[in-house]
Design a protein around this motif. Sequence first.
Motif, PDB file in Angstrom:
ATOM      1  N   ASP A  52       0.831  -1.209   0.000  1.00 34.43           N
ATOM      2  CA  ASP A  52       0.000   0.000   0.000  1.00 34.43           C
ATOM      3  C   ASP A  52       0.867   1.260   0.000  1.00 34.43           C
ATOM      4  OD1 ASP A  52      -2.270  -1.529   0.062  1.00 34.43           O
ATOM      5  OD2 ASP A  52      -2.852  -1.014   2.111  1.00 34.43           O
ATOM      6  N   SER A  53       1.933   1.233   0.787  1.00 32.19           N
ATOM      7  CA  SER A  53       2.828   2.392   0.867  1.00 32.19           C
ATOM      8  C   SER A  53       3.506   2.650  -0.472  1.00 32.19           C
ATOM      9  CB  SER A  53       3.874   2.163   1.958  1.00 32.19           C
ATOM     10  OG  SER A  53       4.682   3.302   2.132  1.00 32.19           O
ATOM     11  N   ALA A  54       3.912   1.587  -1.159  1.00 29.55           N
ATOM     12  CA  ALA A  54       4.535   1.736  -2.476  1.00 29.55           C
ATOM     13  C   ALA A  54       3.560   2.350  -3.474  1.00 29.55           C
ATOM     14  CB  ALA A  54       5.024   0.382  -2.969  1.00 29.55           C
ATOM     15  N   LEU A  55       2.283   1.965  -3.372  1.00 28.76           N
ATOM     16  CA  LEU A  55       1.265   2.551  -4.246  1.00 28.76           C
ATOM     17  C   LEU A  55       1.057   4.033  -3.926  1.00 28.76           C
ATOM     18  CD1 LEU A  55      -1.412  -0.305  -4.287  1.00 28.76           C
ATOM     19  CD2 LEU A  55       0.016   0.409  -6.204  1.00 28.76           C
ATOM     20  N   ARG A  56       1.002   4.377  -2.624  1.00 32.33           N
ATOM     21  CA  ARG A  56       0.828   5.778  -2.237  1.00 32.33           C
ATOM     22  C   ARG A  56       1.976   6.644  -2.727  1.00 32.33           C
ATOM     23  NH1 ARG A  56      -0.751   3.661   2.678  1.00 32.33           N
ATOM     24  NH2 ARG A  56       1.281   4.105   3.622  1.00 32.33           N
ATOM     25  N   ALA A  57       3.178   6.042  -2.759  1.00 30.02           N
ATOM     26  CA  ALA A  57       4.364   6.790  -3.180  1.00 30.02           C
ATOM     27  C   ALA A  57       4.496   6.866  -4.699  1.00 30.02           C
ATOM     28  CB  ALA A  57       5.609   6.133  -2.589  1.00 30.02           C
ATOM     29  N   ASP A  58       3.555   6.255  -5.413  1.00 30.93           N
ATOM     30  CA  ASP A  58       3.581   6.228  -6.883  1.00 30.93           C
ATOM     31  C   ASP A  58       4.821   5.522  -7.427  1.00 30.93           C
ATOM     32  OD1 ASP A  58       1.147   7.580  -7.221  1.00 30.93           O
ATOM     33  OD2 ASP A  58       2.115   9.538  -7.041  1.00 30.93           O
ATOM     34  N   ASP A  59       5.330   4.539  -6.683  1.00 30.00           N
ATOM     35  CA  ASP A  59       6.467   3.759  -7.173  1.00 30.00           C
ATOM     36  C   ASP A  59       6.033   2.665  -8.128  1.00 30.00           C
ATOM     37  OD1 ASP A  59       8.547   5.139  -5.984  1.00 30.00           O
ATOM     38  OD2 ASP A  59       8.344   4.094  -4.091  1.00 30.00           O
ATOM     39  N   LEU A  60       4.734   2.407  -8.187  1.00 28.67           N
ATOM     40  CA  LEU A  60       4.147   1.547  -9.207  1.00 28.67           C
ATOM     41  C   LEU A  60       2.646   1.775  -9.197  1.00 28.67           C
ATOM     42  CD1 LEU A  60       3.965  -2.220  -8.091  1.00 28.67           C
ATOM     43  CD2 LEU A  60       3.942  -0.273  -6.511  1.00 28.67           C
ATOM     44  N   THR A  61       1.995   1.362 -10.269  1.00 25.16           N
ATOM     45  CA  THR A  61       0.544   1.489 -10.351  1.00 25.16           C
ATOM     46  C   THR A  61      -0.113   0.188  -9.902  1.00 25.16           C
ATOM     47  OG1 THR A  61       0.428   0.670 -12.629  1.00 25.16           O
ATOM     48  CG2 THR A  61       0.804   3.047 -12.318  1.00 25.16           C
ATOM     49  N   TYR A  62      -1.412   0.252  -9.694  1.00 27.91           N
ATOM     50  CA  TYR A  62      -2.147  -0.960  -9.305  1.00 27.91           C
ATOM     51  C   TYR A  62      -2.041  -2.018 -10.405  1.00 27.91           C
ATOM     52  CZ  TYR A  62      -5.973  -3.910  -7.646  1.00 27.91           C
ATOM     53  OH  TYR A  62      -6.725  -4.979  -7.212  1.00 27.91           O
ATOM     54  N   ALA A  63      -2.131  -1.580 -11.665  1.00 31.51           N
ATOM     55  CA  ALA A  63      -2.028  -2.530 -12.783  1.00 31.51           C
ATOM     56  C   ALA A  63      -0.646  -3.174 -12.825  1.00 31.51           C
ATOM     57  CB  ALA A  63      -2.328  -1.812 -14.097  1.00 31.51           C
ATOM     58  N   GLU A  64       0.397  -2.389 -12.575  1.00 26.46           N
ATOM     59  CA  GLU A  64       1.752  -2.937 -12.549  1.00 26.46           C
ATOM     60  C   GLU A  64       1.919  -3.948 -11.419  1.00 26.46           C
ATOM     61  OE1 GLU A  64       4.191   0.910 -14.406  1.00 26.46           O
ATOM     62  OE2 GLU A  64       3.883   0.714 -12.242  1.00 26.46           O
TER      63      GLU A  64
END
Length: 299
Positions: free
Chosen positions: A142-154
């Motif tokens: 979740d934190s990686a998603l919040r940081a925009d380090d990857l997208t949900y699709a990725e």
Amino acid sequence: MDLTSHVTILGGAASRAVIVERCGRLEFDRAVREGILVRVARGRYALATASQAVVVAATWGGVLAMRSAAQRHGWGQKLVPEKPDVCFPRNHRVDPEARKVLVPHWLDIDEGDVEAGVTTKRRTLIDCLRNLPVDESLPIVDSALRADDLTYAELQRLAHGMKGRGRTRAMAVARLASSKPPNPYESTLRGLAAQVAGLTALPQHPVKAWGRTLHPDLFDPGLGLVIEAESFQWHGKTAALTRDCLRYNAFALVDLTVIRFSWYQVMFQPEYVVDVLVRCVERAREHANVARGPTVVAA
């Protein structure tokens, strides 16, 4: 509560904005100046232990991995590891002295999966998804998603592209993942809720309550169950207490059940949390059956 304690509870890493909001700009600047915080990415800071862990890994000929690598990448997590996670080749013998300062893991990691002594973001996510329980891996993802380090699709492609042990668990965590929870605390609670059969805990789902639109930490629309992760911040001030009362009263006025957990319970008493949620699901089902009335079977 001092700055180190705040960032520890935030999972060992957080954005500058969040740290300043909780501790103030002067405390933030002092922590950076004194080396208490280190910049690990644009706008993101981690406790100095993140850098010290890299040194420990290099000293013993390993690579910083999993939870410790996640902290180094600026991702919050359930709890900061007391000793860094360090990866070694499968045939590598770890000196007994090393075990006093690190937690060894044996994995085959390609050179391309390591940067500056730390597993890459992609490899770190794979290792966490594969090896950690849901309530530990979900806060990191979740934190990686919040940081925009990857997208949900990725993230979905990453999990589905995995092979072998842990793939099923990785895909389950990837489906749960969301950037909506504002901190690892709420993500950890959601990871525990995911263990409860019949419970669908949606993060920050809008709820119309008494003329207001509220966003509970977790909400199951089918069961009418609101699950709140009580903040570690002191709520003794009049304004904060009043806001809480308005919020909980609004939920009650539309016949929603509100369950509240403290940070300590979520982090250190997970069995209690899961047991309460199981009982909530059972209770909601019993009430639903009562509301529908007895089933009449035609003669």
